[in-house]
Structures are given as C-alpha cells and as structure tokens.
Write a protein that holds these residues in place. Structure first.
Motif, PDB file in Angstrom:
ATOM      1  N   THR A 117       0.837  -1.202   0.000  1.00  0.00           N
ATOM      2  CA  THR A 117       0.000   0.000   0.000  1.00  0.00           C
ATOM      3  C   THR A 117       0.870   1.249   0.000  1.00  0.00           C
ATOM      4  N   ARG A 118       0.379   2.279  -0.679  1.00  0.00           N
ATOM      5  CA  ARG A 118       0.949   3.618  -0.550  1.00  0.00           C
ATOM      6  C   ARG A 118       0.239   4.278   0.624  1.00  0.00           C
ATOM      7  N   ASN A 119       0.977   4.563   1.683  1.00  0.00           N
ATOM      8  CA  ASN A 119       0.370   5.031   2.921  1.00  0.00           C
ATOM      9  C   ASN A 119       0.402   6.549   3.038  1.00  0.00           C
ATOM     10  N   VAL A 120      -0.769   7.114   3.292  1.00  0.00           N
ATOM     11  CA  VAL A 120      -0.930   8.543   3.569  1.00  0.00           C
ATOM     12  C   VAL A 120      -1.378   8.657   5.018  1.00  0.00           C
ATOM     13  N   VAL A 121      -0.590   9.356   5.835  1.00  0.00           N
ATOM     14  CA  VAL A 121      -0.844   9.409   7.276  1.00  0.00           C
ATOM     15  C   VAL A 121      -1.203  10.847   7.656  1.00  0.00           C
ATOM     16  N   LEU A 122      -2.402  11.016   8.209  1.00  0.00           N
ATOM     17  CA  LEU A 122      -2.902  12.340   8.602  1.00  0.00           C
ATOM     18  C   LEU A 122      -2.602  12.606  10.076  1.00  0.00           C
ATOM     19  N   ILE A 123      -2.255  13.852  10.357  1.00  0.00           N
ATOM     20  CA  ILE A 123      -1.897  14.305  11.698  1.00  0.00           C
ATOM     21  C   ILE A 123      -2.749  15.530  12.005  1.00  0.00           C
ATOM     22  N   ARG A 124      -3.206  15.673  13.246  1.00  0.00           N
ATOM     23  CA  ARG A 124      -3.981  16.858  13.604  1.00  0.00           C
ATOM     24  C   ARG A 124      -3.536  17.384  14.967  1.00  0.00           C
ATOM     25  N   HIS A 125      -3.622  18.682  15.122  1.00  0.00           N
ATOM     26  CA  HIS A 125      -3.222  19.338  16.368  1.00  0.00           C
ATOM     27  C   HIS A 125      -3.968  18.712  17.546  1.00  0.00           C
ATOM     28  N   PRO A 126      -3.291  18.488  18.677  1.00  0.00           N
ATOM     29  CA  PRO A 126      -3.957  17.867  19.827  1.00  0.00           C
ATOM     30  C   PRO A 126      -5.205  18.605  20.296  1.00  0.00           C
ATOM     31  N   ALA A 127      -5.171  19.938  20.283  1.00  0.00           N
ATOM     32  CA  ALA A 127      -6.331  20.703  20.747  1.00  0.00           C
ATOM     33  C   ALA A 127      -7.507  20.541  19.790  1.00  0.00           C
ATOM     34  N   ALA A 128      -7.221  20.492  18.492  1.00  0.00           N
ATOM     35  CA  ALA A 128      -8.292  20.277  17.514  1.00  0.00           C
ATOM     36  C   ALA A 128      -8.865  18.874  17.656  1.00  0.00           C
ATOM     37  N   PHE A 129      -7.996  17.900  17.877  1.00  0.00           N
ATOM     38  CA  PHE A 129      -8.429  16.516  18.089  1.00  0.00           C
ATOM     39  C   PHE A 129      -9.322  16.416  19.323  1.00  0.00           C
ATOM     40  N   ALA A 130      -8.850  16.982  20.434  1.00  0.00           N
ATOM     41  CA  ALA A 130      -9.619  16.934  21.677  1.00  0.00           C
ATOM     42  C   ALA A 130     -10.921  17.706  21.555  1.00  0.00           C
ATOM     43  N   GLY A 131     -10.873  18.850  20.887  1.00  0.00           N
ATOM     44  CA  GLY A 131     -12.089  19.636  20.707  1.00  0.00           C
ATOM     45  C   GLY A 131     -13.128  18.893  19.898  1.00  0.00           C
ATOM     46  N   SER A 132     -12.684  18.163  18.894  1.00  0.00           N
ATOM     47  CA  SER A 132     -13.609  17.392  18.069  1.00  0.00           C
ATOM     48  C   SER A 132     -14.221  16.242  18.869  1.00  0.00           C
ATOM     49  N   LEU A 133     -13.388  15.536  19.657  1.00  0.00           N
ATOM     50  CA  LEU A 133     -13.919  14.453  20.485  1.00  0.00           C
ATOM     51  C   LEU A 133     -14.901  14.986  21.528  1.00  0.00           C
ATOM     52  N   LYS A 134     -14.577  16.139  22.094  1.00  0.00           N
ATOM     53  CA  LYS A 134     -15.473  16.737  23.088  1.00  0.00           C
ATOM     54  C   LYS A 134     -16.807  17.097  22.449  1.00  0.00           C
ATOM     55  N   GLU A 135     -16.765  17.692  21.261  1.00  0.00           N
ATOM     56  CA  GLU A 135     -18.000  18.074  20.577  1.00  0.00           C
ATOM     57  C   GLU A 135     -18.851  16.842  20.265  1.00  0.00           C
ATOM     58  N   LYS A 136     -18.209  15.755  19.854  1.00  0.00           N
ATOM     59  CA  LYS A 136     -18.923  14.515  19.514  1.00  0.00           C
ATOM     60  C   LYS A 136     -19.266  13.679  20.749  1.00  0.00           C
ATOM     61  N   ASN A 137     -18.616  14.010  21.876  1.00  0.00           N
ATOM     62  CA  ASN A 137     -18.724  13.215  23.096  1.00  0.00           C
ATOM     63  C   ASN A 137     -18.302  11.763  22.838  1.00  0.00           C
ATOM     64  N   TRP A 138     -17.201  11.613  22.131  1.00  0.00           N
ATOM     65  CA  TRP A 138     -16.665  10.297  21.793  1.00  0.00           C
ATOM     66  C   TRP A 138     -15.649   9.862  22.850  1.00  0.00           C
ATOM     67  N   THR A 139     -15.976   8.820  23.581  1.00  0.00           N
ATOM     68  CA  THR A 139     -15.033   8.230  24.515  1.00  0.00           C
ATOM     69  C   THR A 139     -14.406   6.998  23.864  1.00  0.00           C
ATOM     70  N   HIS A 140     -13.418   6.432  24.561  1.00  0.00           N
ATOM     71  CA  HIS A 140     -12.711   5.291  23.976  1.00  0.00           C
ATOM     72  C   HIS A 140     -12.578   4.162  24.990  1.00  0.00           C
ATOM     73  N   PRO A 141     -12.808   2.907  24.566  1.00  0.00           N
ATOM     74  CA  PRO A 141     -12.602   1.752  25.450  1.00  0.00           C
ATOM     75  C   PRO A 141     -11.132   1.324  25.446  1.00  0.00           C
ATOM     76  N   PHE A 142     -10.361   1.809  26.399  1.00  0.00           N
ATOM     77  CA  PHE A 142      -8.920   1.576  26.381  1.00  0.00           C
ATOM     78  C   PHE A 142      -8.551   0.111  26.611  1.00  0.00           C
TER      79      PHE A 142
END
Length: 309
Positions: free
Chosen positions: A133-158
């Motif tokens: 595969t030709r791999n394309v890896v996306l990166i996002r600022h931690p605050a933007a990532f956290a803000g998006s999860l907060k808006e969606k209220n997405w938790t994670h089963p660790f």
C-alpha cells in the motif's frame, strides 16, 4: 511505486481522513473503501472480522485477517457474507448481485483500491509490507483533536489496547500502565483525548523514523491551501489531477455543511480555514492548559508552541 498500488489513508481519527479519502476518490482511477478495520464495516466489502478498535495486525497474527483484506484490495466482493448478514432477504439479492458484478469489473479495469481507515493505523506497516500500500498518514493538532472528540462526546474503550498483547509488546509498552489505569477507571474526555492522541502520534513518530517514504500530512496544512496540497498529493500517488478534481476539492473546502446536509455526501463540505481554529471555542482555557501538559513531549515533534495560542 506502481500506479496500481492500493492506497491507505490513515492517521489520527478526526484528522480529515474522510475528507482526504473522498477527495482522492474523485479520481476515476480509484475505488473507495470505508474503514474495513471498523468493527461494524460492510461485510460485503471485507470478510475479515475485527473485535477491537485499532486492531494491530502483524506477521504473528496475520492469518486471521490477510485473506479478507486481500479480497478487499482485489475487489472480491463477499457476496455470501453480505447475503448471510441480510438473512437472504429476496429484495436484497438482486442489488447484491449487481454490486458483485460491479466489483468484478473494478478488478478487470485496473482501478486501485483506496482504503480510508484511521482505525487501521496500527496495522499500516503490515499493510504496506504485505500488500504494498501507498500510505498517507494524517496528523492533527492535539487541541483540535480533543475539541472534536469533546464536541462529539466520543469516549474510547482503552481495554481494546490491552486485549492486544502483541500491540503492547511491540509498540505501546511505554504506555501500558497508563492504559490500564484508563481501562479500569473512566476518565474525563480531555484526559482520554490526551492519552489517545499520544498513543496514535507516538506510533506515527515511529513510522516517520522507519518509513520516511510514506506521505505524512498535517490537517492544518491541507486546510490552509487545499487545492495545491491535494495537487501534490495526487501527483505523489500517481493519480491524474484534473479540473474536475480541483472543482470537487474547492466545493468541499470552502463551503460549510448545513443541518440539511447532515448524513449526506455534502456533510463533508467545510470551511477549512475556520476549521483550523474551531478548538478555541470548543475547549476552555483550563482544558487547553491541561491538554498541553499531557501531550507536549510528543506534540512538540509536530507542532510548535505558538500553534497553541
């Protein structure tokens, strides 16, 4: 790399992988597959089954998944699995036979499989080695990532990380104690976002060191100059960049979605520039400070301190 290599768009979830995947899918040379590693993926497009989010596949356990992923990449539609899931309802059979025939044509026409899947991140090295595969890896600022999860209220089963001893052994052992803590006790969504961002981007840093030939893109850089950034991406992947592709990118980068477009293809439309700073209204100053303190050791490899202002 061959013009026929399958493409994997992965990286942090909430980092624009769907946006990037769909824009690449505007090329007639590609066929888009949505998250084959998703626990709830379409059984027709992938017969492999996954029990944990962020399943880690390597040589030691590939026998469980390789045939299913190979069939996906080679456009072998899992007609039996899809009909079984649909309980062989008569009105579904004709539709599925048409889909099966269409996939056969994809395989004969020289198209490239395009896997959009942030959930496949920890298996990206295996996919590259096993299926080129030709791999394309996306990166996002931690605050933007956290803000998006907060808006969606997405938790994670660790515990899904702990369910994978090979993943802990090969990669995430420095975080095992922290992962166990989060698996045993529910944490605030900002703390969850911080640990999840660290795990994902720790892995991306390992990839960058070992696989500098992969394509690494920050969400913010794409958002500031979508057409030119996508043009470079198309060229890097040996995909023709047409005026039609440019028009599609423009229409999905400078036009925000509306309530009427939720759940439709037009939901991908965004004001990409405004999207960069959306976290400033989603997170409180104390949340930003707490997040920074938890991710800084890893985030400084991707983002300077002035990006937190």
């Amino acid at each position: 790399m061959s013009n026929q290599n399958p493409i994997l768009v992965t990286g942090s979830h909430r980092s624009g992988t769907t946006w990037v995947g769909r824009m690449l899918a505007s090329s007639p040379k590609t066929v888009y597959f949505h998250e084959p590693f998703n626990l709830y993926h379409d059984p027709g497009t992938c017969k492999a089954r996954f029990e944990n989010w962020f399943t880690y596949v390597c040589r030691e356990n590939e026998h469980e998944y390789a045939d299913g992923i190979r069939d996906t990449i080679n456009f072998r539609y899992n007609l039996t699995g899809k009909l079984k899931a649909a309980k062989h309802r008569r009105h579904v059979i004709g539709k599925e036979l048409k889909t099966y025939t269409r996939y056969k044509w994809y395989g004969l026409s020289g198209k490239r499989a395009l896997l959009k899947d942030p959930i496949a991140l920890f298996s990206a090295e295996w996919l590259s080695s096993r299926f080129k595969t030709r791999n394309v890896v996306l990166i996002r600022h931690p605050a933007a990532f956290a803000g998006s999860l907060k808006e969606k209220n997405w938790t994670h089963p660790f515990e899904h990380f702990l369910n994978q001893p090979l993943l802990i052994k090969h990669h995430l052992h420095p975080f095992e104690k922290k992962i166990r803590e989060f698996a045993n006790e529910e944490k605030d969504i900002i703390d969850q976002a911080a640990l999840l961002w660290n795990l994902i981007h720790y892995m991306i840093l390992k990839f960058k060191e070992k696989h500098p030939d992969w394509i690494y893109l920050r969400h913010e850089d794409l958002s500031r100059d979508p057409v030119n950034q996508f043009r470079e991406l198309f060229e890097s992947l040996n995909l023709p960049f047409s005026q039609s592709a440019a028009d599609t990118i423009n229409s999905h980068s400078f036009t925000p979605s509306t309530p009427d477009t939720q759940g439709t293809q037009d939901e991908l439309k965004r004001d990409s520039l405004a999207n960069i700073q959306a976290w400033k209204t989603r997170l409180t100053p104390p949340e930003i400070d707490r997040l920074y303190s938890k991710v800084h050791e890893i985030s400084k490899a991707f983002y300077t301190d002035d990006t937190w202002l």
